[in-house]
Design a protein around this motif. Structure first.
Motif, PDB file in Angstrom:
ATOM      1  N   GLU A 105      33.726   2.462  -0.217  1.00  0.00           N
ATOM      2  CA  GLU A 105      32.608   3.343   0.103  1.00  0.00           C
ATOM      3  C   GLU A 105      32.917   4.780  -0.280  1.00  0.00           C
ATOM      4  OE1 GLU A 105      29.706   4.658   3.803  1.00  0.00           O
ATOM      5  OE2 GLU A 105      31.851   4.434   4.150  1.00  0.00           O
ATOM      6  N   GLY A 106      32.067   5.368  -1.112  1.00  0.00           N
ATOM      7  CA  GLY A 106      32.074   6.813  -1.318  1.00  0.00           C
ATOM      8  C   GLY A 106      31.277   7.429  -0.185  1.00  0.00           C
ATOM      9  N   SER A 107      31.901   7.615   0.948  1.00  0.00           N
ATOM     10  CA  SER A 107      31.205   7.913   2.203  1.00  0.00           C
ATOM     11  C   SER A 107      30.520   9.269   2.230  1.00  0.00           C
ATOM     12  CB  SER A 107      32.196   7.853   3.376  1.00  0.00           C
ATOM     13  OG  SER A 107      33.060   6.755   3.292  1.00  0.00           O
ATOM     14  N   GLN A 108      31.145  10.252   1.595  1.00  0.00           N
ATOM     15  CA  GLN A 108      30.730  11.619   1.885  1.00  0.00           C
ATOM     16  C   GLN A 108      29.712  12.204   0.914  1.00  0.00           C
ATOM     17  OE1 GLN A 108      33.903  14.178   3.246  1.00  0.00           O
ATOM     18  NE2 GLN A 108      35.059  12.436   4.027  1.00  0.00           N
ATOM     19  N   ILE A 109      29.246  11.417  -0.042  1.00  0.00           N
ATOM     20  CA  ILE A 109      28.039  11.816  -0.765  1.00  0.00           C
ATOM     21  C   ILE A 109      26.936  12.043   0.268  1.00  0.00           C
ATOM     22  CG2 ILE A 109      26.345  11.145  -2.517  1.00  0.00           C
ATOM     23  CD1 ILE A 109      28.562   9.175  -3.551  1.00  0.00           C
ATOM     24  N   ASP A 110      26.868  11.118   1.201  1.00  0.00           N
ATOM     25  CA  ASP A 110      25.903  11.194   2.298  1.00  0.00           C
ATOM     26  C   ASP A 110      26.120  12.426   3.164  1.00  0.00           C
ATOM     27  OD1 ASP A 110      23.936   9.974   4.293  1.00  0.00           O
ATOM     28  OD2 ASP A 110      25.760  10.005   5.511  1.00  0.00           O
ATOM     29  N   TRP A 111      27.358  12.705   3.517  1.00  0.00           N
ATOM     30  CA  TRP A 111      27.645  13.841   4.398  1.00  0.00           C
ATOM     31  C   TRP A 111      27.246  15.156   3.729  1.00  0.00           C
ATOM     32  CZ3 TRP A 111      33.024  12.738   7.109  1.00  0.00           C
ATOM     33  CH2 TRP A 111      32.956  11.492   7.726  1.00  0.00           C
ATOM     34  N   CYS A 112      27.496  15.259   2.428  1.00  0.00           N
ATOM     35  CA  CYS A 112      27.091  16.467   1.703  1.00  0.00           C
ATOM     36  C   CYS A 112      25.575  16.557   1.599  1.00  0.00           C
ATOM     37  CB  CYS A 112      27.712  16.481   0.315  1.00  0.00           C
ATOM     38  SG  CYS A 112      29.515  16.415   0.302  1.00  0.00           S
ATOM     39  N   GLY A 113      24.910  15.400   1.458  1.00  0.00           N
ATOM     40  CA  GLY A 113      23.455  15.392   1.439  1.00  0.00           C
ATOM     41  C   GLY A 113      22.872  15.845   2.768  1.00  0.00           C
ATOM     42  N   HIS A 114      23.433  15.364   3.872  1.00  0.00           N
ATOM     43  CA  HIS A 114      22.994  15.821   5.193  1.00  0.00           C
ATOM     44  C   HIS A 114      23.152  17.334   5.321  1.00  0.00           C
ATOM     45  CE1 HIS A 114      22.064  12.141   7.373  1.00  0.00           C
ATOM     46  NE2 HIS A 114      23.157  11.566   6.901  1.00  0.00           N
ATOM     47  N   ALA A 115      24.220  17.859   4.736  1.00  0.00           N
ATOM     48  CA  ALA A 115      24.497  19.296   4.815  1.00  0.00           C
ATOM     49  C   ALA A 115      23.689  20.104   3.808  1.00  0.00           C
ATOM     50  CB  ALA A 115      25.986  19.544   4.586  1.00  0.00           C
ATOM     51  N   ASN A 116      22.909  19.431   2.936  1.00  0.00           N
ATOM     52  CA  ASN A 116      22.175  20.113   1.867  1.00  0.00           C
ATOM     53  C   ASN A 116      23.115  20.974   1.025  1.00  0.00           C
ATOM     54  OD1 ASN A 116      18.968  20.696   3.588  1.00  0.00           O
ATOM     55  ND2 ASN A 116      19.956  18.835   2.891  1.00  0.00           N
ATOM     56  N   ASP A 117      24.244  20.365   0.659  1.00  0.00           N
ATOM     57  CA  ASP A 117      25.322  21.063  -0.041  1.00  0.00           C
ATOM     58  C   ASP A 117      25.501  20.436  -1.420  1.00  0.00           C
ATOM     59  OD1 ASP A 117      27.675  22.211  -0.937  1.00  0.00           O
ATOM     60  OD2 ASP A 117      28.711  22.036   0.992  1.00  0.00           O
ATOM     61  N   ILE A 118      24.910  21.043  -2.433  1.00  0.00           N
ATOM     62  CA  ILE A 118      24.883  20.446  -3.761  1.00  0.00           C
ATOM     63  C   ILE A 118      26.257  20.405  -4.416  1.00  0.00           C
ATOM     64  CG2 ILE A 118      24.223  22.637  -4.857  1.00  0.00           C
ATOM     65  CD1 ILE A 118      23.339  18.979  -5.929  1.00  0.00           C
ATOM     66  N   ALA A 119      27.049  21.460  -4.280  1.00  0.00           N
ATOM     67  CA  ALA A 119      28.373  21.454  -4.906  1.00  0.00           C
ATOM     68  C   ALA A 119      29.249  20.379  -4.267  1.00  0.00           C
ATOM     69  CB  ALA A 119      29.029  22.823  -4.785  1.00  0.00           C
TER      70      ALA A 119
END
Length: 434
Positions: free
Chosen positions: A253-267
């Motif tokens: 699982e690439g888990s934190q693509i989701d976490w960055c999306g929740h944070a609205n953090d594109i970089a």
């Protein structure tokens, strides 16, 4: 910040031409948590050369086969990670929050449990804690994804009872498995399971079973300190699971693509995509040498309502995305313990862009608040600033109900072509391993 994309190493063989019809195939099941098509587009553009207009080739390009719906078993259309992972693991829909259970809170047998019954070695690699929604849904059964200690207890107790559904499980989660009231690390080591808490120990482990707990909760973001974490864990898992006579099933699982999306953090999101791309390079090399391996990849849902372009401007500034040096979470943590007068210069230095008057005003408004309200306002200010300077739009801090990509190659990969429901992936994988 200059970034280089490693070129794809091989073109993978599709279908079952190279497979041994009499041998059960290895299964590599990859889930990009939160990875809608828009994240793949963002990654490709961010990796491409603006000067030569050369589009980057990525590991995602070789084996796109279709798309899948993600809705849960209710009338909302928008799934959470637990319901979607349950569908991907068991082939059955369930409610948001369910870990390997149906709507009646009855346990559903997972593909990993079926694989174990069929003599497979099994494993999981994630950059979240190992008892987080997605990995937990493959190895545990609980009515609520948020009961992290209880899910850790279920996963630990499996080993003590001698019926663990996993041989290799790597990720974060120290605080749930090593607690004052219960130290699972000590207990399961007594049962012959190696427990490691430092990623430097990965190369030292020579055989399964092993549990790796490399952070209190999730691992650091790829943009901060976790650049190669997923690829390193995957390399170790493939080495341990693939060195015997048994077939294996591995969930990555690439888990934190989701976490960055929740944070609205594109970089942050683009760097997590890069982390997954590097992991796929490891997977591709394994498949090249072991063609009797079925590779299936999808996403559990998309996150954030990402748009490349915003406010009516026909532009997305990929170079500015790649100039950002740290995640919003990292910047916020550092800023909350410094004098607020220093905030504008600090942010400008880390995003490598001169802030506008509006940007500075938003930071000042956040600094005038206190407590959690201050933290939230600062996060929103940083999300606005990074989105504004890069031309990135977000419609939500949660998930969306859009369709997600499906990829496949290897024996039986023809079963994963076209448009399907996410439950069909789980059902077809279960049929293959049974």
């Amino acid at each position: 910040m200059k970034r280089t994309l490693l070129a794809a190493s091989v073109a993978l063989l599709a279908g079952s031409a190279m497979a041994d019809d009499h041998q059960q195939p290895n299964i590599i099941y990859v889930i990009g948590d939160g990875m809608g098509f828009e994240f793949i587009s963002a990654y490709r553009y961010a990796m491409s050369d603006l000067e030569t207009k050369t589009m980057a080739e990525t590991q995602f390009d070789h084996y796109l086969t279709g798309a899948a719906m993600t809705y849960p078993e209710d009338d909302t259309w928008v799934t959470d990670s637990a319901a979607s992972a349950t569908a991907l693991a068991t082939g059955e829909k369930s409610y948001n929050g369910a870990i390997g259970m149906d709507n009646d809170k009855t346990s559903l047998k997972t593909v990993m449990e079926y694989a174990k019954d069929s003599g497979y070695m099994t494993g999981s690699v994630s950059t979240s804690q190992i008892n987080h929604a997605t990995p937990a849904s493959f190895f545990a059964h609980h009515p609520s994804r948020y009961e992290y200690n209880q899910i850790a207890d279920l996963m630990g107790q499996q080993i003590l009872d001698g019926d663990a559904a996993y041989d290799v499980i790597l990720g974060g989660g120290q605080q749930y498995f090593i607690r004052d009231d219960k130290n699972w690390a000590e207990l399961i080591e007594q049962q012959g399971v190696s427990v490691i808490t430092d990623m430097q120990q990965l190369e030292q482990i020579q055989q399964a079973p092993v549990m790796g707990l490399f952070a209190p909760k999730g691992l650091p973001h790829a943009i901060d300190e976790g650049k190669d974490s997923l690829a390193r864990m995957t390399s170790t898992a493939l080495r341990l699971l693939g060195n015997g006579d048994k077939p294996f099933a591995l969930m990555i699982e690439g888990s934190q693509i989701d976490w960055c999306g929740h944070a609205n953090d594109i970089a942050c999101a683009v760097h997590e995509m890069d982390s997954l791309n590097k992991t796929l390079e490891v997977v591709n090399e394994y498949i090249e040498n072991n063609p009797n391996t079925l590779f299936v990849m999808t996403a559990d849902h998309s996150t954030g309502g990402l748009t490349l372009g915003r406010d009516g401007e026909y532009a997305w500034y990929s170079d500015r995305v790649m100039d950002i040096e740290h995640s919003i979470a990292y910047m916020r943590e550092k800023m909350l313990v410094m004098d607020a007068d220093l905030w504008p210069r600090y942010v400008a230095d880390l995003v490598n862009f001169e802030l506008t008057a509006e940007h500075i005003e938003r930071l000042a408004a956040a600094s005038a608040l206190e407590g959690e309200v201050r933290e939230d306002a600062l996060h929103q200010a940083l999300a606005y600033i990074t989105g504004d300077i890069t031309g990135t739009g977000w419609t939500s801090s949660g998930h969306t109900a859009v369709d997600v990509p499906v990829y496949a190659t290897g024996p039986h990969s023809e079963q994963f072509r076209g448009f399907m429901d996410n439950t069909q992936l789980g059902k077809r994988l279960i049929d293959i391993v049974r």
